[in-house]
Structure formats: structure tokens, C-alpha cells
Design an enzyme around this catalytic site. Structure first.
Site, short mmCIF file in Angstrom:
data_model
loop_
_atom_site.label_atom_id
_atom_site.label_comp_id
_atom_site.label_asym_id
_atom_site.label_seq_id
_atom_site.Cartn_x
_atom_site.Cartn_y
_atom_site.Cartn_z
N HIS A 231 0.86 -1.19 0.00
CA HIS A 231 0.00 0.00 0.00
C HIS A 231 0.89 1.24 0.00
O HIS A 231 2.10 1.16 0.28
CB HIS A 231 -0.89 0.02 1.25
CG HIS A 231 -1.94 -1.04 1.26
ND1 HIS A 231 -3.28 -0.77 1.34
CD2 HIS A 231 -1.84 -2.40 1.21
CE1 HIS A 231 -3.97 -1.89 1.34
NE2 HIS A 231 -3.12 -2.90 1.27
N LEU A 232 0.29 2.37 -0.28
CA LEU A 232 1.03 3.64 -0.18
C LEU A 232 1.48 3.85 1.26
O LEU A 232 0.71 3.62 2.20
CB LEU A 232 0.14 4.80 -0.62
CG LEU A 232 -0.32 4.81 -2.08
CD1 LEU A 232 -1.35 5.92 -2.28
CD2 LEU A 232 0.85 5.01 -3.02
#
Length: 207
Positions: A83-84
Site C-alpha cells: 500500500h502507499l
């Protein structure tokens, strides 16, 4: 010579909990060398289930060398699970589409590349290998370790996160072994030398 056949799925007679792994892999993004085996307490076909987040649209690969030993419960986390981390939120809005479909326009999720396991690597029960890690030839990964960084050849690592416990040999011998690359010999030569390969006198192999 009656040499074990690398194309046999179950090389141990009357035992279906251990397989030569390359013979059961269906995903083209999982590449496995000859004689690497996987042992599973329940079903060897669990292996691909334990390669998590390997999505075609990302394009990363799990590459495993020859003569590796992979124990039951070993998990590989691939880049699709990332994920970011430098954004305000790590939430993956875009995957849910609708009004959120353009949330990642001009952006991309982080990727660390292929996960590469060398040759003659032993990965212990319930170990977890994180995305983009390279594990060097001859390494040993202790049970329940979480490997977050590259592992040097012929080293033993353990823990969460996994750290070096010790090297298996001194640097001179490690370099000799890496140069020797016995796993690339033809199988007849390996078979003639199995007694020396299971010993500790390297000179018997390089004479």
C-alpha cells in the site's frame, strides 16, 4: 545410475506430502528449479495459496533456484500486498472503482521487484518472505522468521525481522562454493559426488 527423476511429482514412495515443486506449479510467474522440494503437513498444493498477492497486472515474479528445501507453512508476500506509505492514507480507494476509480491517477503503488531465492536454500517451517527480497545461495532461514531484507549467501538468519545469526562457513570457503556452483553440474556428476556434498571437505569437490 538410478538417479531420482526431477520430473516426478512425489519422489518419496507412498508419501504425497512432499513434492518436487516445479511439477505442481501452474502460475507462470512462479519459477522453480529442479529438485527443489516442498513439504506440506496437509497438501502440497497449498504452496501457490501461500504465495500471497501475486497479481498478473503487477508483473512481479517469485523465482526459486535448484535443490531448495521449503517447509510447510512458508509464505511469500508479493508486491500486490503493498500500500502507499508516504501518502496521507494507506487505504486503496482506487481498487473499489465507482467514484474512487481515479484515486491513483498519476500515481503507483510501491513495488520492490521480484522475490528471488537462490540455490540450495533451506526455508524453515512457517517462515515469511517479504516482497522483493533476495536470499543468497546456501542460506538457511530459521522457522517462523520474517525476512524483510536480502540474505547473504551461506548465512543463517532468524527472528522477526530476521537477522544474521552466523555464517555457515568462512568467507574463503563461501567464495569457493559460490564459484563451484555444484547445483549447476549435470545430475550424473552431482550423483557421483553426493557423498562429498554431504561432507565438509570442500577439497574433495575441487580437486
Amino acid at each position: 545410475m538410478n538417479i531420482p527423476d526431477a520430473n516426478t511429482t512425489f519422489p518419496l514412495e507412498h508419501y504425497d506430502k512432499l513434492c518436487y515443486l516445479k511439477n505442481i506449479i501452474a502460475n507462470p510467474n512462479i519459477i522453480v528449479g529442479e529438485y527443489t522440494y516442498y513439504d506440506d503437513f496437509e497438501d502440497v498444493y497449498n504452496f501457490e495459496k501461500n504465495v500471497k498477492y501475486l497479481f498478473d497486472f503487477i508483473g512481479d515474479k517469485l523465482i526459486i533456484g535448484k535443490f531448495c528445501m521449503i517447509a510447510s507453512g512458508v509464505t511469500f508476500i508479493m508486491n500486490g500486498g503493498n500500500h502507499l506509505t508516504d501518502a496521507i492514507t494507506t487505504y486503496p480507494f482506487a481498487i473499489f472503482g465507482e467514484a474512487w476509480q481515479d484515486a491513483m491517477q498519476g500515481k503507483s503503488y510501491p513495488t520492490k521487484g521480484d522475490t528471488v531465492i537462490g540455490n540450495d536454500v533451506w526455508i524453515g517451517h512457517n517462515a515469511t518472505i517479504m516482497p522483493g527480497v533476495t536470499i543468497g545461495d546456501g542460506a538457511i532461514i530459521a522457522s517462523k522468521s520474517v525476512v524483510t531484507k536480502d540474505v547473504e549467501p551461506y548465512s543463517i538468519v532468524g527472528g522477526n525481522p530476521a537477522k544474521m545469526i552466523r555464517k555457515r562457513f568462512d568467507d574463503i570457503k563461501i567464495n569457493q562454493l559460490l564459484e563451484l556452483q555444484w547445483w549447476n553440474w549435470d545430475i550424473e556428476k552431482i550423483t557421483k559426488n553426493v557423498h562429498h556434498l554431504t561432507g565438509n571437505d570442500l577439497n574433495k569437490l575441487i580437486e
